[in-house]
Design an enzyme around this catalytic site. Sequence first.
Site, PDB file in Angstrom:
ATOM      1  N   THR A   1       0.844  -1.171   0.000  1.00 19.71           N
ATOM      2  CA  THR A   1       0.000   0.000   0.000  1.00 19.71           C
ATOM      3  C   THR A   1       0.891   1.237   0.000  1.00 19.71           C
ATOM      4  O   THR A   1       1.812   1.345   0.805  1.00 19.71           O
ATOM      5  CB  THR A   1      -0.903   0.021   1.244  1.00 19.71           C
ATOM      6  OG1 THR A   1      -1.658  -1.193   1.283  1.00 19.71           O
ATOM      7  CG2 THR A   1      -1.823   1.225   1.221  1.00 19.71           C
ATOM      8  N   CYS A  89      31.191  15.878  -1.290  1.00 24.03           N
ATOM      9  CA  CYS A  89      31.422  14.465  -1.605  1.00 24.03           C
ATOM     10  C   CYS A  89      32.393  13.798  -0.639  1.00 24.03           C
ATOM     11  O   CYS A  89      32.450  12.576  -0.561  1.00 24.03           O
ATOM     12  CB  CYS A  89      31.991  14.321  -3.009  1.00 24.03           C
ATOM     13  SG  CYS A  89      30.994  15.090  -4.274  1.00 24.03           S
TER      14      CYS A  89
END
Length: 151
Positions: A1, A89
Amino acid sequence: TENVASIAGFGKAAELATGRLKDENTRVRKLRDELEAFILSEIPGCFRNGCKNERLPNTTSVAFEGIDSESILMMLDQSHICCSSGSACTTGSLEPSHVLKAMHVPLSRAKGSLRFSFSVYNTEEDVKKTKAVLPGIIAKLRSQSPVRASV
């Protein structure tokens, strides 16, 4: 769901954020530019990493020649000023950023680079505080540096 309530909530949040995006980009760009201009004009031996114009409006990356960024970060943290070393990063890494290396930033500058990022939560007071604290930190670290950068 499917979680319909969360999907709808996320959609509304995105709608609200995009409605303020232009104004917030202008506001944070002003904060970024004010801090960056101060650093580059008032602290010797500092360099912008990257382009002046072609970049995100909320981020500046500045190199402090002859100083390790981790030392600067620790002292800024003691003054409750948050920033990062290198690029997003490599946050948390002790190695110089591969992004800065790819930009051909010299190793001595890459090791002394800080990334200041601004958001909707930052204010002019944050910039004033950083401007008040940062020059003293850099001067202190340079005076203690065994490399003694001639800056």
